[in-house]
Write an enzyme that holds these catalytic residues in place. Structure first.
Site, PDB file in Angstrom:
ATOM      1  N   ASP A 185       0.814  -1.208   0.000  1.00 47.37           N
ATOM      2  CA  ASP A 185       0.000   0.000   0.000  1.00 47.37           C
ATOM      3  C   ASP A 185       0.855   1.270   0.000  1.00 47.37           C
ATOM      4  O   ASP A 185       1.869   1.334   0.692  1.00 47.37           O
ATOM      5  CB  ASP A 185      -0.896  -0.012   1.240  1.00 47.37           C
ATOM      6  CG  ASP A 185      -1.760   1.222   1.364  1.00 47.37           C
ATOM      7  OD1 ASP A 185      -2.726   1.328   0.597  1.00 47.37           O
ATOM      8  OD2 ASP A 185      -1.462   2.079   2.222  1.00 47.37           O
ATOM      9  N   ASP A 235     -11.746   1.005  -2.683  1.00 52.59           N
ATOM     10  CA  ASP A 235     -11.691   2.466  -2.698  1.00 52.59           C
ATOM     11  C   ASP A 235     -12.488   3.085  -3.841  1.00 52.59           C
ATOM     12  O   ASP A 235     -12.458   4.310  -4.012  1.00 52.59           O
ATOM     13  CB  ASP A 235     -10.228   2.939  -2.808  1.00 52.59           C
ATOM     14  CG  ASP A 235      -9.499   2.874  -1.476  1.00 52.59           C
ATOM     15  OD1 ASP A 235     -10.168   2.978  -0.430  1.00 52.59           O
ATOM     16  OD2 ASP A 235      -8.264   2.722  -1.482  1.00 52.59           O
ATOM     17  N   GLU A 250       1.163  -0.651  -5.006  1.00 57.32           N
ATOM     18  CA  GLU A 250       0.213   0.417  -5.323  1.00 57.32           C
ATOM     19  C   GLU A 250       1.042   1.651  -5.658  1.00 57.32           C
ATOM     20  O   GLU A 250       1.563   2.323  -4.780  1.00 57.32           O
ATOM     21  CB  GLU A 250      -0.710   0.706  -4.142  1.00 57.32           C
ATOM     22  CG  GLU A 250      -1.779   1.735  -4.496  1.00 57.32           C
ATOM     23  CD  GLU A 250      -2.521   2.271  -3.285  1.00 57.32           C
ATOM     24  OE1 GLU A 250      -3.693   2.657  -3.439  1.00 57.32           O
ATOM     25  OE2 GLU A 250      -1.931   2.319  -2.189  1.00 57.32           O
TER      26      GLU A 250
END
Length: 557
Positions: A213, A331, A262
């Site tokens: 992340d 998200d 990410e």
């Protein structure tokens, strides 16, 4: 050993090493997947209960959103203990049972790795803020400031300053997300040592990889850096980050695991630095294709932009690198609502595009049954803090309640976080009690149990596409070419090897349109393999409508 046997053995080793190229992933938001202990919150044992369902779908690995100990300010992305399980989800023993059962079913488990920041309740930060000379002080970023004047004017992703003042030490600490998520100081070798030890602990436990992340934010510019155009430039893919990424890569290379970065702020032109033969990760998630169009409060996804962006990433990584493919996640709103009209035809059309592109597809929970956006009618139905903050900001600006609500919830993350719709029973079969977030009222018609009632279900269509992809070399390694690039609603591309060519043709709308292909093609050689509508032979001109999806194959030679 004969040369052919040596080559076969080498290919087998390479396939095992790069198992993720042939794989299809499934993302689970654990709080909303399946409640096993009747408290309204999904948990690890709920995931374990549904592993046979995932195996039946045909996926190969599961990416689980954060399950670590956390105050839950940012839905688990604020970690207070990297080596403990949040009590809402169960225990470490529950996780080990899940891991073992998944492996028994030949399913792999991928964890979320959050190392840009911790929770402000993490022991490191609790120590760090005690005094200027605390041994943990340099685990985070601190700078001289006053209560009124921060070290600089940088803005966080969640709104407001990236700095929060601490009265005790009369300095401010840095955070690119919420103030409860202080950023770790990667320049400190002690921090990196702690992180690397933790990573090895999880890998030695037997997990099969990480989705990493916010990793493109771990390097920061000097505090006197002046922003010109991009307000996120001071902490997005900053020079020097490669030193830390190489260290991470060295650890990952010791294990046969999958890594997905990410990579916010990494353009397609730089993608091969991040993934590929010499890249840091096996693949990366890009965020460029999620552009919105339309009236504020009624925005949809831009199909031309989707085509253009995915084409750039497909072509940029054609020769070196690998794409992590997705249309929705925890998200983003539901893709069938963003790019379609909430119908099974639209869900199947989008599945056709996603699963046959070059890369590793990620299916988000409920996508395979056509789960849609939630029709929020009150801010009380919302859990996402950023949506609530946005709504309040609009009210403070003088907007009336109904307009503020429509705008705030239009792109809310809670659309994708409503509980999984398992069956036509109370709360959609997710729980026996009121869930933490309301179940969409369309659960009687849209649920996983429909797969056993309808042979033409969205679930079965996903199954067919997954099998087709795994059985077809051209749909794994074949080259990609976008056709009809200027068409506003038709997404059409080919996947080609030396022996065959595949044509994926999808109309992302209900309006009737005619598309043309080269007269030089030998249309008699094209065979339709799968469709979500009536069979159509391929010709130089085809009329399409109603979210039609057609997949054709041509044998070359």
């Amino acid at each position: 050993m004969p040369n052919s046997a040596i080559q076969t053995k080498q290919m087998s080793i390479e396939t095992k090493k790069n198992w993720w190229k042939n794989a299809v992933g499934y993302q689970i938001y654990p709080r909303s997947f399946k409640d096993s202990n009747h408290d309204g919150i999904g948990d690890l044992n709920g995931i374990r209960e549904k592993l046979p369902y995932l195996k039946e779908l045909g996926i190969d690995f599961v990416w689980i959103n954060p399950i670590y100990a956390s105050p839950n300010v940012d839905n688990g992305y604020d970690i207070s203990d990297y080596q403990a399980i949040h009590e809402d989800f169960g225990t470490m023993e529950d996780f080990q049972a899940l891991l073992n059962e998944a492996h028994n079913l030949n399913l792999k488990i991928i964890m979320d790795l959050i190392v840009n920041h911790t929770s402000d309740q993490h022991p490191w930060f609790l120590e760090s803020k005690k005094s200027l000379d605390n041994p943990y002080r340099d685990y985070y970023h601190w700078a001289d400031a006053t209560r009124e004047v921060p070290p600089n004017d940088w803005q966080s992703f969640f709104g407001g300053s990236t700095w929060t003042y601490n009265e005790t030490t009369e300095q401010s600490y840095f955070h690119v997300f919420a103030k409860e998520q202080p950023d770790l100081n990667w320049k400190n070798p002690k921090v990196r040592h702690e992180i690397y030890q933790m990573i090895r602990w999880w890998l030695d436990l037997g997990i099969d990889g990480f989705r990493i992340d916010a990793i493109s934010h771990i390097q920061k510019e000097p505090w006197d850096f002046k922003i010109t155009e991009n307000q996120w430039a001071p902490f997005m893919n900053v020079a020097g980050i490669e030193l830390y990424l190489e260290e991470l890569k060295a650890i990952f290379n010791e294990y046969n695991v999958m890594t997905v970065g990410e990579a916010s702020g990494v353009p397609h032109q730089e993608a091969t630095d991040w993934t590929g033969e010499n890249g840091y990760f096996n693949m990366i998630f890009e965020l460029e294709h999620c552009e919105r169009i339309g009236t504020v409060g009624q925005q949809k996804g831009s199909i031309p932009h989707l085509k253009h962006s995915l084409n750039q990433w497909q072509t940029s990584l054609e020769a070196d690198g690998w794409n992590a493919l997705y249309l929705e996640n925890h998200d983003t709103p539901r893709s069938v609502s963003v790019y379609g009209d909430d119908t099974p035809e639209a869900a199947k059309a989008l599945a056709t595009i996603l699963l046959l592109l070059k890369g590793t597809p990620f299916i988000y929970q409920g996508q395979e049954v056509g789960m849609t956006n939630y029709p929020f009618s009150s801010i009380e139905e919302i859990n996402a803090a950023d949506t609530i903050h946005f709504y309040q900001t609009l009210l403070d600006q003088g907007m009336i309640d109904t307009e503020a609500l429509a705008i705030a919830v239009n792109w809310s993350r809670d659309h994708s976080r409503t509980p999984f719709q398992w069956e036509n029973t109370l709360h959609g079969g997710f729980s026996t009690v009121e869930p933490w977030l309301r179940v969409n009222d369309n659960y009687p018609m849209i649920n996983a149990a429909q797969k056993d009632l309808e042979s033409s279900s969205i679930f079965h269509y996903y199954q067919t596409l997954i099998r087709l992809r795994k059985q077809t070399d051209a749909l794994i390694d074949g080259t990609f070419e976008l056709l009809l690039p200027e068409h506003p609603t038709v997404f059409c591309y080919t996947r080609t090897t030396e022996t065959e060519r595949w044509l994926i043709l999808v109309q992302l709308g209900r309006e009737e349109t005619t598309v043309s292909f080269p007269d030089s093609w030998d249309y008699a050689k094209w065979v339709e393999i799968i469709s979500n509508s009536e069979t159509k032979s391929l010709h130089s001109k085809l009329c399409l409508s109603n979210y039609e999806a057609h997949v054709y194959r041509e044998i070359i030679g």
